[in-house]
Design a protein around this motif. Structure first.
Motif, PDB file in Angstrom:
ATOM      1  N   SER A 295       0.828  -1.212   0.000  1.00 52.37           N
ATOM      2  CA  SER A 295       0.000   0.000   0.000  1.00 52.37           C
ATOM      3  C   SER A 295       0.856   1.251   0.000  1.00 52.37           C
ATOM      4  O   SER A 295       0.546   2.225  -0.710  1.00 52.37           O
ATOM      5  CB  SER A 295      -0.947  -0.007   1.205  1.00 52.37           C
ATOM      6  N   CYS A 296       1.934   1.244   0.770  1.00 51.05           N
ATOM      7  CA  CYS A 296       2.834   2.409   0.786  1.00 51.05           C
ATOM      8  C   CYS A 296       3.504   2.600  -0.575  1.00 51.05           C
ATOM      9  O   CYS A 296       3.685   3.745  -1.039  1.00 51.05           O
ATOM     10  CB  CYS A 296       3.878   2.251   1.884  1.00 51.05           C
TER      11      CYS A 296
ATOM     12  N   ILE B 107       0.993   4.231  -2.773  1.00 50.11           N
ATOM     13  CA  ILE B 107       0.830   5.649  -2.435  1.00 50.11           C
ATOM     14  C   ILE B 107       1.996   6.469  -2.955  1.00 50.11           C
ATOM     15  O   ILE B 107       1.816   7.521  -3.591  1.00 50.11           O
ATOM     16  CB  ILE B 107       0.669   5.816  -0.910  1.00 50.11           C
ATOM     17  N   VAL B 108       3.219   6.002  -2.694  1.00 51.17           N
ATOM     18  CA  VAL B 108       4.404   6.733  -3.145  1.00 51.17           C
ATOM     19  C   VAL B 108       4.453   6.807  -4.664  1.00 51.17           C
ATOM     20  O   VAL B 108       4.706   7.872  -5.248  1.00 51.17           O
ATOM     21  CB  VAL B 108       5.677   6.071  -2.583  1.00 51.17           C
ATOM     22  N   SER B 109       4.181   5.676  -5.334  1.00 50.67           N
ATOM     23  CA  SER B 109       4.199   5.668  -6.801  1.00 50.67           C
ATOM     24  C   SER B 109       3.123   6.589  -7.364  1.00 50.67           C
ATOM     25  O   SER B 109       3.359   7.316  -8.340  1.00 50.67           O
ATOM     26  CB  SER B 109       3.982   4.240  -7.320  1.00 50.67           C
ATOM     27  N   GLY B 110       1.931   6.560  -6.759  1.00 46.80           N
ATOM     28  CA  GLY B 110       0.872   7.441  -7.226  1.00 46.80           C
ATOM     29  C   GLY B 110       1.229   8.911  -7.070  1.00 46.80           C
ATOM     30  O   GLY B 110       0.975   9.726  -7.973  1.00 46.80           O
TER      31      GLY B 110
ATOM     32  N   VAL C 209      -4.182  -7.693  -4.807  1.00 46.65           N
ATOM     33  CA  VAL C 209      -5.184  -7.038  -3.965  1.00 46.65           C
ATOM     34  C   VAL C 209      -5.925  -8.076  -3.124  1.00 46.65           C
ATOM     35  O   VAL C 209      -6.205  -7.850  -1.931  1.00 46.65           O
ATOM     36  CB  VAL C 209      -6.166  -6.230  -4.832  1.00 46.65           C
ATOM     37  N   THR C 210      -6.226  -9.233  -3.714  1.00 44.39           N
ATOM     38  CA  THR C 210      -6.885 -10.305  -2.959  1.00 44.39           C
ATOM     39  C   THR C 210      -6.017 -10.770  -1.801  1.00 44.39           C
ATOM     40  O   THR C 210      -6.508 -10.958  -0.678  1.00 44.39           O
ATOM     41  CB  THR C 210      -7.211 -11.483  -3.886  1.00 44.39           C
TER      42      THR C 210
ATOM     43  N   ALA D 144      -6.708   3.021   0.256  1.00 43.55           N
ATOM     44  CA  ALA D 144      -7.745   2.073   0.686  1.00 43.55           C
ATOM     45  C   ALA D 144      -7.137   0.863   1.393  1.00 43.55           C
ATOM     46  O   ALA D 144      -7.632   0.425   2.444  1.00 43.55           O
ATOM     47  CB  ALA D 144      -8.572   1.621  -0.516  1.00 43.55           C
ATOM     48  N   LEU D 145      -6.057   0.321   0.857  1.00 43.34           N
ATOM     49  CA  LEU D 145      -5.406  -0.835   1.489  1.00 43.34           C
ATOM     50  C   LEU D 145      -4.776  -0.452   2.819  1.00 43.34           C
ATOM     51  O   LEU D 145      -4.859  -1.209   3.806  1.00 43.34           O
ATOM     52  CB  LEU D 145      -4.345  -1.412   0.545  1.00 43.34           C
TER      53      LEU D 145
END
Length: 565
Positions: free
Chosen positions: A108-109, A112-115, A164-165, A259-260
């Protein structure tokens, strides 16, 4: 009394045996469902009159003189020399869970960083592009005109759905463990398995309360919806030649990471807010832990015969009905798209020749969204509304797999190798076909939904110009067929009745506390003693003979113990 502390993962107290003054079985009924269930060991029990005997088939008659579970535990403590208290704290499962949550946090991090990097470098309309291919020299794949880039796109989408699953399953396991202990502390725990997002502990601000459970449900839907629109294709014109490549959109990638990460935070806050009795998924370790800690589960009388999961667990009926509602809704969606289609959307009608697994440009409808930021918000909300029932339906299906898994473990007690109370979380998934089916079905069905409802940004030279949503008729029907097979399979599993005289439990805590009269790491269930007028069946740490079909195993109001056909 001998206390065994040889293992850090286990706790056991071994006590000498008491005199043989035991009442073993009472036949109880509730809503036309009943169980043969052993009450706790007591030195004596008062006889009831005819009126109470006539009502012996009503609720709470699982215990003599209508005792509740707290009384059973008290008697178990007073007559502690009749049993072995044993349960697995399953620190191995806790380590696995912590590793899974840590990996989810890292992923998740990274999202976030890539986004943030993509948004900072290319703006809200920008994407990160890789693997550009010349369209003039690009071969067509064998999937009826699907380009190589599009094929790679679908493979990456499937891989992302699988990741994601794994992340949501890891956080979901931790959240379910904390919910189970929270319900036990409130004396509201009935089954080992519960609908995690639809069952809440008391308190609005409780990590397992209704508010954060609702937030978790929304975050779960956003996770899969965001994963469906993260990957897209980019078209670039270089030196009068067209190039196409895989692109990563920054905004939905950021949303996926947030979200994750929020799901991880809710799961971690849940295990900090309540004392975890055991990390084991085994209903036997949970029952033994509750008896040991004198926590009172809500008394719920066991059913009358060996019923199917459909009849024994009320929530399972709701889950099965919900699955069929989703199938019907998907068929209605496909019919609506077929009705709205006209040659202005796509020239190729839907025929057997144009039908395929992957979209090939035949029979679809589409619409554009205004702007980019507004378009992403609109698409995310639309996909969440359409994909939400699928996500929650698959989540609720965990109740069926776990309840059947609990029952399968309990029925090993009459097998040659006996019942092993300790469980390995990985073995629970990969050794049980039903759990494996659900684990594989989750990413595949979400991927198939992504094939049916494609949000395709029009990316030219690294910039998003417009956002377009496509609904492909053939792929929606493919999803409907897959959901139909999935619903048929789980309906069959839920309606299947266990065979033999061994009472079914499906992880029901009260029933297991009644049926298990001797606790050990490996247990067998069967005939233990002949008696007059009643025989004794129960559990032991060594193999037992089968129950005698012509004998009566009963307390007050008991009848013959008959097998279920």
């Amino acid at each position: 009394m001998h206390i065994n502390t040889a293992s850090h993962d286990r706790f056991s107290i071994t006590k000498p045996h008491a005199p043989e003054t035991k009442i073993i079985f009472n036949l109880c009924a509730h809503d036309a469902l009943a169980f043969l269930s052993p009450p706790p060991m007591t030195a004596s029990s008062n006889r009831t009159d005819e009126s109470s005997r006539a009502s012996g088939l009503l609720a709470y008659n699982a215990l003599p003189n209508h005792q509740d579970f707290d009384s059973m535990i008290s008697d178990a403590k007073v007559t502690a020399d009749t049993r072995t208290d044993f349960y697995d704290r399953s620190l191995t499962s806790r380590r696995y869970a912590i590793v899974g949550v840590a990996c989810s946090s890292i992923f998740s991090c990274l999202c976030i960083v890539s986004g943030i990097v993509i948004l900072a470098k290319h703006g809200s309309n920008g994407v990160a592009v890789a693997n550009m291919v010349n369209l003039g020299t690009q071969p067509q794949s064998v999937t009826q005109g699907v380009s190589q880039v599009e094929l790679h796109w679908e493979i990456l989408s499937l891989a992302l759905n699988l990741i994601v699953t794994l992340c949501t399953e890891s956080t979901g396991f931790v959240h379910s463990i904390s919910l189970r202990s929270a319900l036990a502390s409130e004396s509201r725990l009935r089954f080992n398995t519960n609908l995690r997002l639809l069952t809440a502990a008391r308190g609005w601000y409780n990590p397992n309360g209704a508010l954060l459970n609702g937030v978790s449900a929304v975050l779960l839907i956003i996770s899969y919806s965001s994963a469906s629109i993260v990957i897209c294709t980019d078209l670039q014109l270089l030196q009068a030649q067209a190039y196409e490549g895989i692109a990563i959109a920054g905004l939905p990638l950021l949303g996926l990471g947030v979200a994750l990460l929020l799901q991880v935070m809710i799961a971690l806050s849940g295990i900090r807010a309540v004392r975890i009795l055991t990390w084991s998924s085994s209903p036997f370790d949970l029952t033994a832990a509750m008896v040991h800690h004198t926590i009172d589960p809500c008394s719920f009388p066991p059913p009358e015969t060996q019923p199917s999961a459909w009849h024994a667990h009320p929530s399972i009926r709701k889950v099965i009905i919900s699955l069929w509602v989703i199938v019907v809704a998907c068929a209605g969606w496909a019919a609506l798209v077929m009705y709205l289609w006209n040659p202005l959307f796509s020239l190729r009608p839907l025929t057997l020749q144009t039908w395929s697994l992957l979209p090939n440009g035949s029979n679809y409808i589409w619409y554009n969204t205004p702007g980019v930021l507004e378009g992403y918000i609109l698409l995310l909300v639309t996909m969440a509304v359409v994909q939400g029932p699928l996500t929650l339906g698959l989540h609720c299906s965990e109740l069926i797999t776990n309840a059947i898994g609990d029952e399968r473990q309990w029925r090993c007690a009459t097998g040659r190798k006996g019942l092993k109370t300790a469980t390995n979380p990985f073995k629970m998934i990969f050794a049980h076909p039903i759990c494996l089916v659900l684990f594989v079905a989750k990413p595949i069905l979400h991927w198939m939904f992504g094939l049916s409802f494609i949000t395709s940004p029009t990316v030219v030279n690294g910039q998003i110009l417009t956002l377009t949503a496509f609904m492909y008729t053939a792929q929606i029907w493919n999803l409907c067929i897959a959901l139909f097979i999935f619903a048929c399979f789980f309906t069959f599993v839920a309606l299947r009745r266990p065979r033999g005289p061994q009472p079914a439990a499906y992880g029901h805590v009260q029933t297991l506390a009644n049926l298990v009269d001797e606790w050990s790491p490996v247990m067998w269930w069967g005939h233990k003693e002949d008696g007059t007028p009643y025989c004794h069946a129960g559990t032991s740490d060594h193999p037992l003979p089968d129950v005698k079909m012509d004998c009566v195993y009963a307390g007050s109001g008991a009848g013959l113990l008959e097998p279920v056909s």
